[in-house]
Design an enzyme around this catalytic site. Sequence first.
Site, PDB file in Angstrom:
ATOM      1  N   ASP A 203       0.871  -1.178   0.000  1.00 27.98           N
ATOM      2  CA  ASP A 203       0.000   0.000   0.000  1.00 27.98           C
ATOM      3  C   ASP A 203       0.905   1.224   0.000  1.00 27.98           C
ATOM      4  O   ASP A 203       2.130   1.105  -0.141  1.00 27.98           O
ATOM      5  CB  ASP A 203      -0.964  -0.022   1.211  1.00 27.98           C
ATOM      6  CG  ASP A 203      -2.301   0.631   0.861  1.00 27.98           C
ATOM      7  OD1 ASP A 203      -2.284   1.807   0.500  1.00 27.98           O
ATOM      8  OD2 ASP A 203      -3.335  -0.048   0.934  1.00 27.98           O
ATOM      9  N   HIS A 277      -2.999   3.182  -4.466  1.00 28.04           N
ATOM     10  CA  HIS A 277      -2.380   2.662  -3.232  1.00 28.04           C
ATOM     11  C   HIS A 277      -0.955   2.146  -3.472  1.00 28.04           C
ATOM     12  O   HIS A 277      -0.535   1.177  -2.858  1.00 28.04           O
ATOM     13  CB  HIS A 277      -3.231   1.534  -2.640  1.00 28.04           C
ATOM     14  CG  HIS A 277      -4.525   2.012  -2.031  1.00 28.04           C
ATOM     15  ND1 HIS A 277      -4.602   2.515  -0.773  1.00 28.04           N
ATOM     16  CD2 HIS A 277      -5.781   2.059  -2.538  1.00 28.04           C
ATOM     17  CE1 HIS A 277      -5.874   2.858  -0.508  1.00 28.04           C
ATOM     18  NE2 HIS A 277      -6.597   2.589  -1.567  1.00 28.04           N
ATOM     19  N   GLU A 354      -9.939   2.353  -5.253  1.00 24.86           N
ATOM     20  CA  GLU A 354      -9.661   3.740  -4.867  1.00 24.86           C
ATOM     21  C   GLU A 354      -8.494   4.368  -5.647  1.00 24.86           C
ATOM     22  O   GLU A 354      -7.590   4.958  -5.064  1.00 24.86           O
ATOM     23  CB  GLU A 354      -9.378   3.796  -3.358  1.00 24.86           C
ATOM     24  CG  GLU A 354     -10.561   3.345  -2.539  1.00 24.86           C
ATOM     25  CD  GLU A 354     -10.319   3.367  -1.042  1.00 24.86           C
ATOM     26  OE1 GLU A 354     -11.251   3.663  -0.302  1.00 24.86           O
ATOM     27  OE2 GLU A 354      -9.176   3.070  -0.604  1.00 24.86           O
TER      28      GLU A 354
HETATM   29  C1  ACM Z   1     -11.113  -0.934   0.375  1.00 26.27           C
HETATM   30  O1  ACM Z   1     -11.633  -0.916   1.504  1.00 26.27           O
HETATM   31  N1  ACM Z   1     -10.553   0.154  -0.119  1.00 26.27           N
HETATM   32  C2  ACM Z   1     -11.117  -2.139  -0.435  1.00 26.27           C
END
Ligand code: ACM
Length: 636
Positions: A203, A277, A354
């Site tokens: 991440d 991420h 995201e």
């Molecule tokens: C997530 O909670 N962004 C998969």
Amino acid sequence: MIKQLQLFLLSMTIVFSSTAQQSSAVSIIPQPAKMVYGNGVFTLPDNLTITISNADSLQQMAASLTHILQWRNNHITVVTETKNASSGIFLDLNPTADIPAEGYELRTDASGIVITASSGSGIFYGIQTLLKLLPKSVENKNNTAMYGTWAVPYINISDAPRFGWRGLMLDVSRHFFTVDEVKDYIDQMAKYKFNILHLHLSDDQGWRLKIKSLPKLTEVGAWRVNKTGTFGRFSPPTPDEPKTYGGFYTQDDMKTIIRYAAEHFISILPEIDMPGHSLAAIASYPELSCTTGTYAVNSGEQLMVWPGGGKHFYGLLDNTLCPASEKTYAFIDKVFTEIAALFPFPYIHMGGDETARNFWEKSDAIKALMKEQHLANLDEVQSYFVKRVEQIINAKGKKMIGWDEILQGGLAPNAAVMNWQSPQSAIEATKQGHEVVMCPTAYTYLDYMQGDAAIEPPVYASLRLKKAYQFEPVPDGANAALIKGGQANLWTEQVYNMRHAEYMTWPRAFAIAEVLWSPKNTRNWDNFVQRVETQFERFDIAGVKYSPSMYDPIFDIQKKDTATLLVTLSTEVSGLDIHYSFDNSFPDQFYPTYSGTLTVPKDAAALKVITYRNGAPVGRMMVMPVTEMRKRAGLK
Ligand code: ACM
């Protein structure tokens, strides 16, 4: 037909009425599919024989069981026989038995304990159930609290899981957990018949797996400035602050985890999150970004902005892999070559969630890609990326799974979807013929607070145990045949250590374990709560932390007029007394007992509450400042 139905209903009555009679003696999570009680107990003899029907596949399980059951002065022998050789414990692995995958039958009577299954995992789950039938002192890891005789009630259990995918996700990127800590987590999961541990290995805040062909990922990407407090709100690191926080798993470490998990019939699902991420990867190899800049692993300072109100989120810097660069795909190929060779599980998770697009909007490279590939918008750019990643993963002989967002712009042809947002993606994906694993935020997000913010470590959302227990993995309108199961997810931005990871996991993971394993019609909240409490006693002995939040009251605060506040209290668990004070002192069982909506006295500073049961405190002392109540009620 009618006769069959009557017989069926009669047999169900017997099962459930005996459940009620014996509920205090037998306490198993997840609730077995079918239990029929006998009269009597089988006491483990001092000279105990564990008979195994197959030495190759059962020797190790017999050895672990021996270790657990070994107490002072007793003697345990393991023998291999295809028939039950003694009045001890018989582990009978019979591949032709008419028992579903992972299922087992457990029978205890005067002649001993027999666990039968058609698979090794079935025997393993039968053993987990047997351990729950034994006194709680079996949970003592050091065998130091073992005393008395150990007896198991006569019982006939026939059990198999509702779903084949029963997972927990542990985010080891935001905070790092050692191999030993992950093994402890696996120990706990296995007792509740989870079979998948999803490791979120990368991440913005850290890359946690050594990739031999890309050494900087762990030389650079695994380390950040050490900060403590409320993650996401830290001051930006300064150049003189050393990057001392972090860690990673070598491939040998990961092999150790995979092997240990396999011994517990748990598969490890590796996740490398992309194209969003990805700051830890970009800090290691800046050429992976479409945007030139100076990048560092995020240390918990704000990185993304979530404006709300339907507005799209955006990144304060570009934390995405560049979908328009062949360097990106060469990088991904190297990463997944090593991951595919390391992890036996057939799926690789590529994240996909995201992805901030605000830097893509401005990128000339992306504009050129859109023209060249005839991509109409950034959804299609993302989909182009995901499809290329799938080709790489499939070429290594693995299946790809990704978060909901991989549907945007068109799903890759063979992808499975991990549904975390609204059920719409699950419904849509199954309609298109894709497999889905369910982990909706509303029921399964273990990073959320499990009680009131007045007492829980602060997180932006809540998920109480009772709600987790209401999780239904097959959404209305989805093709149930393609719902593989579900999992609960522990993101660790605010989880700094394993004790707190345990606190966040249990008891909500009990609820998820039961939802994923037990037949839907056996779910019963009050009965579940009783079983949760016996697991708490076991965790006390095992030294595992859990949250007592289910005992703390729920606050409903309303304004009566511009000056007056009304507080209504309730509890998730029935049978509790709530005692309270408005005078700043600490309430106990001699204080007033809550019996209906309270009017907050005009000049009170705080409401303090604590729950009791049978004269003993079970909840924690909660302090609710009047200023906070006014805010919640919309008063200045
Ligand atoms: C997530 O909670 N962004 C998969």
